[in-house]
Design a protein around this motif. Structure first.
Motif, PDB file in Angstrom:
ATOM      1  N   THR A 133       0.846  -1.196   0.000  1.00 49.48           N
ATOM      2  CA  THR A 133       0.000   0.000   0.000  1.00 49.48           C
ATOM      3  C   THR A 133       0.881   1.246   0.000  1.00 49.48           C
ATOM      4  O   THR A 133       1.728   1.410   0.883  1.00 49.48           O
ATOM      5  CB  THR A 133      -0.918   0.042   1.234  1.00 49.48           C
ATOM      6  N   ILE A 134       0.686   2.086  -1.000  1.00 54.39           N
ATOM      7  CA  ILE A 134       1.334   3.395  -1.013  1.00 54.39           C
ATOM      8  C   ILE A 134       0.395   4.355  -0.297  1.00 54.39           C
ATOM      9  O   ILE A 134      -0.711   4.625  -0.780  1.00 54.39           O
ATOM     10  CB  ILE A 134       1.631   3.855  -2.446  1.00 54.39           C
ATOM     11  N   THR A 135       0.805   4.842   0.854  1.00 57.63           N
ATOM     12  CA  THR A 135      -0.051   5.719   1.646  1.00 57.63           C
ATOM     13  C   THR A 135       0.104   7.186   1.263  1.00 57.63           C
ATOM     14  O   THR A 135      -0.816   7.982   1.455  1.00 57.63           O
ATOM     15  CB  THR A 135       0.233   5.547   3.149  1.00 57.63           C
ATOM     16  N   ARG A 136       1.271   7.548   0.732  1.00 56.22           N
ATOM     17  CA  ARG A 136       1.488   8.910   0.250  1.00 56.22           C
ATOM     18  C   ARG A 136       2.388   8.879  -0.978  1.00 56.22           C
ATOM     19  O   ARG A 136       3.355   8.117  -1.026  1.00 56.22           O
ATOM     20  CB  ARG A 136       2.133   9.790   1.324  1.00 56.22           C
ATOM     21  N   LEU A 137       2.047   9.701  -1.951  1.00 54.72           N
ATOM     22  CA  LEU A 137       2.902   9.889  -3.119  1.00 54.72           C
ATOM     23  C   LEU A 137       2.711  11.335  -3.563  1.00 54.72           C
ATOM     24  O   LEU A 137       1.865  11.655  -4.393  1.00 54.72           O
ATOM     25  CB  LEU A 137       2.542   8.917  -4.241  1.00 54.72           C
ATOM     26  N   ASP A 138       3.469  12.217  -2.942  1.00 54.54           N
ATOM     27  CA  ASP A 138       3.316  13.656  -3.155  1.00 54.54           C
ATOM     28  C   ASP A 138       4.488  14.191  -3.961  1.00 54.54           C
ATOM     29  O   ASP A 138       5.647  14.034  -3.571  1.00 54.54           O
ATOM     30  CB  ASP A 138       3.250  14.388  -1.815  1.00 54.54           C
ATOM     31  N   VAL A 139       4.165  14.819  -5.082  1.00 51.88           N
ATOM     32  CA  VAL A 139       5.196  15.415  -5.931  1.00 51.88           C
ATOM     33  C   VAL A 139       4.932  16.916  -6.028  1.00 51.88           C
ATOM     34  O   VAL A 139       3.847  17.334  -6.445  1.00 51.88           O
ATOM     35  CB  VAL A 139       5.206  14.794  -7.335  1.00 51.88           C
ATOM     36  N   THR A 140       5.924  17.699  -5.652  1.00 48.53           N
ATOM     37  CA  THR A 140       5.865  19.147  -5.834  1.00 48.53           C
ATOM     38  C   THR A 140       6.836  19.507  -6.949  1.00 48.53           C
ATOM     39  O   THR A 140       8.054  19.423  -6.752  1.00 48.53           O
ATOM     40  CB  THR A 140       6.255  19.884  -4.535  1.00 48.53           C
TER      41      THR A 140
END
Length: 207
Positions: A132-139
């Protein structure tokens, strides 16, 4: 005189309609992206008798709901997301992440006697790795942050031998969506290596 006015109104209306149609037809075309997997390594010939012939089933693979949409989603602030209307995934992002993880692990294990398959594929006596990927944040232009949890279920289908949480951070050098997609692919490659290391340890302990 009245006919002349009606004629001018008709011409004006046709011109407005033409402008509206032209405006609708000039909207930006959508661009579609897909994630990239590791390039397959050249297989190394193993000495006779050292083949493990282990099967590993990857999945199910879950991603955050806010990412599970056709548009590419990036982060613009601590609590703000940007949804790219014209920059989209070529298919399901959830399925694409699962595909890349399977292809990456297959490349990593190419000479190790380990076969990697999707979790829905029937394979008795296989290890299973739900993830499970719980976060995948790209700025864009700043950074990527990926947080994931995975476990390894033994060949009996019941015993959980590994439970692990991992996080990956890396800079994102650019603001284009191709840069964003490449950064995600690189992060998944790093995640795949971590999963591979845990799988190797579980196999070694079971010998």
């Amino acid at each position: 005189m009245r006919d002349h006015v009606l004629f001018r109104i008709t011409i004006l209306s046709v011109g407005i309609i033409a402008l509206l149609v032209s405006g609708c037809g000039s909207s930006a075309p959508s661009r579609f992206y897909t994630l990239s997997s590791l390039k397959p390594a050249e297989p190394v010939q193993q000495p006779a008798g050292e083949k493990i012939n282990t099967i590993v089933r990857i999945g199910p693979v879950d991603i955050p709901d806010y990412l599970d949409r056709p548009q590419i989603v990036t982060r613009t602030g601590q609590s703000e997301l940007a949804i790219a209307e014209f920059d989209r995934w070529g298919g399901s992002l959830r399925n694409d992440v699962s595909r890349v993880l399977i292809e990456n692990l297959s490349s990593i294990f190419i000479a190790g006697g380990v076969t990697v398959v999707p979790w829905k594929q029937f394979a008795p006596g296989a290890y299973r790795v739900p993830l499970t990927i719980t976060r995948l944040d790209v700025t864009p232009g700043k950074s990527l942050y990926l947080k994931a949890q995975f476990s390894i279920i033994d060949k009996d289908g019941k015993t959980v031998t590994v439970i692990r949480e991992t996080s990956i951070s890396r800079p994102v050098d650019g603001t284009g969506y191709n840069v964003v997609v490449n950064a995600i692919s690189d992060a998944l490659a790093e995640l795949s290596r971590e999963v591979a290391g845990s799988v190797r340890s579980a196999i070694a302990k079971a010998r």
